[in-house]
Design a protein around this motif. Structure first.
Motif, PDB file in Angstrom:
ATOM      1  N   MET A  67       0.851  -1.163   0.000  1.00  0.00           N
ATOM      2  CA  MET A  67       0.000   0.000   0.000  1.00  0.00           C
ATOM      3  C   MET A  67       0.902   1.233   0.000  1.00  0.00           C
ATOM      4  N   PRO A  68       0.791   2.055  -1.010  1.00  0.00           N
ATOM      5  CA  PRO A  68       1.672   3.227  -1.086  1.00  0.00           C
ATOM      6  C   PRO A  68       1.219   4.328  -0.118  1.00  0.00           C
ATOM      7  N   ALA A  69       2.173   5.090   0.346  1.00  0.00           N
ATOM      8  CA  ALA A  69       1.888   6.212   1.243  1.00  0.00           C
ATOM      9  C   ALA A  69       1.267   7.356   0.441  1.00  0.00           C
ATOM     10  N   PRO A  70       0.307   8.091   1.047  1.00  0.00           N
ATOM     11  CA  PRO A  70      -0.297   9.198   0.308  1.00  0.00           C
ATOM     12  C   PRO A  70       0.716  10.326   0.077  1.00  0.00           C
ATOM     13  N   THR A  71       0.641  10.910  -1.070  1.00  0.00           N
ATOM     14  CA  THR A  71       1.550  12.019  -1.375  1.00  0.00           C
ATOM     15  C   THR A  71       0.889  13.334  -0.983  1.00  0.00           C
ATOM     16  N   HIS A  72       1.665  14.236  -0.509  1.00  0.00           N
ATOM     17  CA  HIS A  72       1.178  15.551  -0.097  1.00  0.00           C
ATOM     18  C   HIS A  72       1.489  16.554  -1.198  1.00  0.00           C
ATOM     19  N   THR A  73       0.498  17.391  -1.498  1.00  0.00           N
ATOM     20  CA  THR A  73       0.738  18.433  -2.488  1.00  0.00           C
ATOM     21  C   THR A  73       1.429  19.602  -1.810  1.00  0.00           C
ATOM     22  N   PRO A  74       2.345  20.256  -2.480  1.00  0.00           N
ATOM     23  CA  PRO A  74       3.041  21.392  -1.867  1.00  0.00           C
ATOM     24  C   PRO A  74       2.068  22.560  -1.670  1.00  0.00           C
ATOM     25  N   PRO A  75       2.286  23.362  -0.647  1.00  0.00           N
ATOM     26  CA  PRO A  75       1.399  24.508  -0.418  1.00  0.00           C
ATOM     27  C   PRO A  75       1.543  25.535  -1.538  1.00  0.00           C
ATOM     28  N   LEU A  76       0.488  26.300  -1.744  1.00  0.00           N
ATOM     29  CA  LEU A  76       0.529  27.345  -2.766  1.00  0.00           C
ATOM     30  C   LEU A  76       1.454  28.476  -2.328  1.00  0.00           C
ATOM     31  N   PRO A  77       2.160  29.089  -3.265  1.00  0.00           N
ATOM     32  CA  PRO A  77       3.056  30.193  -2.889  1.00  0.00           C
ATOM     33  C   PRO A  77       2.260  31.394  -2.378  1.00  0.00           C
ATOM     34  N   ALA A  78       2.844  32.113  -1.468  1.00  0.00           N
ATOM     35  CA  ALA A  78       2.195  33.300  -0.906  1.00  0.00           C
ATOM     36  C   ALA A  78       2.098  34.384  -1.970  1.00  0.00           C
ATOM     37  N   THR A  79       0.977  35.090  -1.948  1.00  0.00           N
ATOM     38  CA  THR A  79       0.816  36.179  -2.909  1.00  0.00           C
ATOM     39  C   THR A  79       1.515  37.420  -2.387  1.00  0.00           C
ATOM     40  N   THR A  80       2.057  38.188  -3.279  1.00  0.00           N
ATOM     41  CA  THR A  80       2.766  39.399  -2.883  1.00  0.00           C
ATOM     42  C   THR A  80       1.938  40.646  -3.149  1.00  0.00           C
ATOM     43  N   GLY A  81       0.701  40.493  -3.632  1.00  0.00           N
ATOM     44  CA  GLY A  81      -0.128  41.636  -3.988  1.00  0.00           C
ATOM     45  C   GLY A  81      -0.662  42.382  -2.775  1.00  0.00           C
ATOM     46  N   GLY A  82      -0.873  41.738  -1.653  1.00  0.00           N
ATOM     47  CA  GLY A  82      -1.428  42.401  -0.481  1.00  0.00           C
ATOM     48  C   GLY A  82      -2.943  42.462  -0.551  1.00  0.00           C
ATOM     49  N   VAL A  83      -3.520  43.157   0.387  1.00  0.00           N
ATOM     50  CA  VAL A  83      -4.966  43.280   0.485  1.00  0.00           C
ATOM     51  C   VAL A  83      -5.381  44.647  -0.041  1.00  0.00           C
ATOM     52  N   ASP A  84      -6.433  44.684  -0.825  1.00  0.00           N
ATOM     53  CA  ASP A  84      -6.945  45.950  -1.350  1.00  0.00           C
ATOM     54  C   ASP A  84      -7.818  46.582  -0.278  1.00  0.00           C
ATOM     55  N   SER A  85      -7.349  47.649   0.338  1.00  0.00           N
ATOM     56  CA  SER A  85      -8.072  48.258   1.456  1.00  0.00           C
ATOM     57  C   SER A  85      -8.574  49.656   1.128  1.00  0.00           C
ATOM     58  N   ARG A  86      -8.842  49.939  -0.127  1.00  0.00           N
ATOM     59  CA  ARG A  86      -9.344  51.258  -0.500  1.00  0.00           C
ATOM     60  C   ARG A  86     -10.832  51.352  -0.182  1.00  0.00           C
ATOM     61  N   LEU A  87     -11.257  52.530   0.242  1.00  0.00           N
ATOM     62  CA  LEU A  87     -12.661  52.773   0.535  1.00  0.00           C
ATOM     63  C   LEU A  87     -13.354  53.359  -0.683  1.00  0.00           C
ATOM     64  N   PRO A  88     -14.636  53.089  -0.825  1.00  0.00           N
ATOM     65  CA  PRO A  88     -15.360  53.775  -1.900  1.00  0.00           C
ATOM     66  C   PRO A  88     -15.482  55.262  -1.589  1.00  0.00           C
ATOM     67  N   TRP A  89     -15.764  56.062  -2.608  1.00  0.00           N
ATOM     68  CA  TRP A  89     -15.795  57.519  -2.434  1.00  0.00           C
ATOM     69  C   TRP A  89     -16.847  57.944  -1.441  1.00  0.00           C
ATOM     70  N   TRP A  90     -17.972  57.248  -1.385  1.00  0.00           N
ATOM     71  CA  TRP A  90     -19.067  57.666  -0.519  1.00  0.00           C
ATOM     72  C   TRP A  90     -18.798  57.344   0.947  1.00  0.00           C
ATOM     73  N   ALA A  91     -17.859  56.456   1.225  1.00  0.00           N
ATOM     74  CA  ALA A  91     -17.548  56.115   2.617  1.00  0.00           C
ATOM     75  C   ALA A  91     -16.889  57.288   3.337  1.00  0.00           C
ATOM     76  N   LEU A  92     -16.294  58.186   2.618  1.00  0.00           N
ATOM     77  CA  LEU A  92     -15.716  59.394   3.206  1.00  0.00           C
ATOM     78  C   LEU A  92     -16.584  60.625   2.955  1.00  0.00           C
ATOM     79  N   ALA A  93     -17.268  60.653   1.808  1.00  0.00           N
ATOM     80  CA  ALA A  93     -18.041  61.841   1.452  1.00  0.00           C
ATOM     81  C   ALA A  93     -19.297  61.994   2.307  1.00  0.00           C
ATOM     82  N   LEU A  94     -20.009  60.916   2.565  1.00  0.00           N
ATOM     83  CA  LEU A  94     -21.255  61.034   3.322  1.00  0.00           C
ATOM     84  C   LEU A  94     -21.043  61.468   4.776  1.00  0.00           C
TER      85      LEU A  94
END
Length: 70
Positions: free
Chosen positions: A1-28
């Motif tokens: 019985m063969p041992a289960p193979t593990h898939t390598p983890p996905l590489p980390a993204t370097t883009g970051g999180v988009d944290s911009r607010l919509p215009w109305w979140a500041l205007a109102l």
């Protein structure tokens, strides 16, 4: 019985999180602040307060208090 193979983890993204607010979140909130500040600065423009002298006196008292801080 063969041992289960593990898939390598996905590489980390370097883009970051988009944290911009919509215009109305500041205007109102800014618009609401300006309107309330204008009502405090000139309570005669508050037409609903014209009929009740108690509300007019409260608004004038708040205006005098705010102006004394400045």
């Amino acid at each position: 019985m063969p041992a289960p193979t593990h898939t390598p983890p996905l590489p980390a993204t370097t883009g970051g999180v988009d944290s911009r607010l919509p215009w109305w979140a500041l205007a109102l909130p800014a618009l609401a602040f300006i309107v309330l500040l204008a009502l405090i600065a000139n309570p005669s423009d508050a037409h609903a307060a014209a009929g009740d002298p108690l509300i007019s006196r409260v608004v004038e008292h708040i205006q005098q208090t705010v102006l004394s801080w400045i």
